[in-house]
Enzyme design. Structure first.
Site, short mmCIF file in Angstrom:
data_model
loop_
_atom_site.label_atom_id
_atom_site.label_comp_id
_atom_site.label_asym_id
_atom_site.label_seq_id
_atom_site.Cartn_x
_atom_site.Cartn_y
_atom_site.Cartn_z
N LYS A 10 0.83 -1.21 0.00
CA LYS A 10 0.00 0.00 0.00
C LYS A 10 0.87 1.27 0.00
CE LYS A 10 -3.75 -2.39 2.38
NZ LYS A 10 -4.71 -2.38 3.50
N TYR A 50 -12.21 -2.63 -3.22
CA TYR A 50 -12.73 -2.63 -1.84
C TYR A 50 -14.26 -2.61 -1.79
CZ TYR A 50 -8.11 -2.19 0.28
OH TYR A 50 -6.83 -2.44 0.72
N PHE A 58 -15.13 3.05 7.83
CA PHE A 58 -13.79 3.48 7.41
C PHE A 58 -13.63 3.53 5.89
CE2 PHE A 58 -13.66 -1.11 8.30
CZ PHE A 58 -13.20 -1.62 7.09
N ARG A 86 -1.51 -14.85 3.66
CA ARG A 86 -2.14 -14.29 4.87
C ARG A 86 -1.25 -14.50 6.09
NH1 ARG A 86 -6.54 -10.92 4.38
NH2 ARG A 86 -7.56 -11.80 6.22
N THR A 92 -5.25 -8.24 10.28
CA THR A 92 -5.50 -6.83 9.90
C THR A 92 -5.18 -5.87 11.05
OG1 THR A 92 -7.26 -7.62 8.48
CG2 THR A 92 -7.25 -5.26 8.95
N ARG A 103 2.82 -7.26 9.13
CA ARG A 103 2.12 -6.26 9.93
C ARG A 103 2.61 -6.25 11.38
NH1 ARG A 103 -3.75 -7.66 7.30
NH2 ARG A 103 -3.65 -6.23 5.52
N ASN A 113 -1.73 -0.23 7.16
CA ASN A 113 -1.24 -1.56 7.52
C ASN A 113 -0.38 -2.19 6.42
OD1 ASN A 113 -3.25 -2.20 5.75
ND2 ASN A 113 -4.39 -3.53 7.14
N HIS A 116 -1.81 -5.53 1.49
CA HIS A 116 -3.07 -6.26 1.32
C HIS A 116 -2.75 -7.66 0.82
CE1 HIS A 116 -7.16 -7.26 0.10
NE2 HIS A 116 -6.60 -7.78 -0.98
N GLU A 127 -9.51 -10.18 -7.45
CA GLU A 127 -8.56 -9.06 -7.30
C GLU A 127 -7.51 -9.09 -8.41
OE1 GLU A 127 -7.39 -9.83 -3.26
OE2 GLU A 127 -9.27 -9.01 -2.46
P1 CMP Z 1 -6.99 -4.84 3.81
O1 CMP Z 1 -6.49 -6.18 4.16
O2 CMP Z 1 -6.45 -4.19 2.58
O3 CMP Z 1 -8.59 -4.90 3.68
C1 CMP Z 1 -9.44 -3.84 4.01
C2 CMP Z 1 -8.70 -2.68 4.57
O4 CMP Z 1 -9.51 -1.78 5.28
C3 CMP Z 1 -7.72 -3.18 5.63
O5 CMP Z 1 -6.68 -3.87 5.03
C4 CMP Z 1 -7.38 -1.90 6.34
O6 CMP Z 1 -6.43 -1.11 5.62
C5 CMP Z 1 -8.73 -1.19 6.30
N1 CMP Z 1 -9.45 -1.37 7.56
C6 CMP Z 1 -10.01 -2.49 8.03
N2 CMP Z 1 -10.60 -2.27 9.23
C7 CMP Z 1 -10.38 -0.97 9.51
C8 CMP Z 1 -10.73 -0.13 10.59
N3 CMP Z 1 -11.42 -0.59 11.64
N4 CMP Z 1 -10.34 1.16 10.55
C9 CMP Z 1 -9.66 1.64 9.49
N5 CMP Z 1 -9.29 0.89 8.42
C10 CMP Z 1 -9.65 -0.40 8.43
#
Ligand code: CMP
Length: 157
Positions: A10, A50, A58, A86, A92, A103, A113, A116, A127
């Site tokens: 990212k 997304y 969010f 994963r 996450t 992470r 984070n 992805h 994707e």
């Molecule tokens: P990702 O694995 O790319 O999938 C969805 C993304 O949404 C996740 O990583 C985070 O970057 C974001 N995300 C998920 N939960 C939250 C949250 N509670 N607050 C802010 N961002 C979030």
């Protein structure tokens, strides 16, 4: 079963110069890189990627963040590639991501984070289709596969 998984560094990962380290972790584990590109996501592609989060609180911040700078999109191939991707990535929520995961080692914030990773084979296919044309997924042989215990497991050219 040999699978492909979609991995994306990212904008925070690029700004923090973590691309090389992240690629190394996938290479060191033994996964095979079959596609890679550096790109700026436009809003349309970000929303497509997304779509499952559209109703989340969010969502707007996530779209703004993911379109705020370049990302590195990749496809990695291996037996159980989705699960392994994963595991290397970690959960996450950074507080729950153990040291040794990407992470766990690099993140403090749930949005920022760094990476992805597809969460299912079905989502990996979806994707990959969003980011790559079929001809951009490269089929090639790796001489090292014998030493990774992959004789007969990687798809033939
Ligand atoms: P990702 O694995 O790319 O999938 C969805 C993304 O949404 C996740 O990583 C985070 O970057 C974001 N995300 C998920 N939960 C939250 C949250 N509670 N607050 C802010 N961002 C979030």
């Amino acid at each position: 079963m040999v699978e492909k998984t979609f991995i994306m560094v990212k904008p925070d990962g690029l700004q923090r110069a973590l691309v090389g380290d992240i690629i190394s972790r996938f290479e060191n584990k033994g996964l095979k890189l079959v596609a890679l590109k550096l790109l700026l996501l436009d809003r349309e592609r970000a929303e497509h990627h997304y779509a499952a989060h559209q109703k989340k609180s969010f969502y707007d911040a996530l779209i703004e963040f993911i379109t705020s700078g370049p990302v590195v999109a990749m496809v990695w191939e291996a037996d159980n590639a989705v699960y392994i991707g994963r595991k290397l990535t970690g959960p996450t929520t950074p507080n729950e991501a153990p040291p040794g995961t990407i992470r766990g080692d690099y993140c403090l914030n749930t949005q920022f984070n760094v990476i992805h990773a597809s969460d299912s084979v079905e989502n990996a296919r979806r994707e990959i289709d969003i980011f790559f044309q079929p001809q951009e997924i490269i089929r090639y042989d790796r001489s090292i596969k014998h030493w990774l215990g992959l004789d007969g497991m990687e798809p033939a050219l």
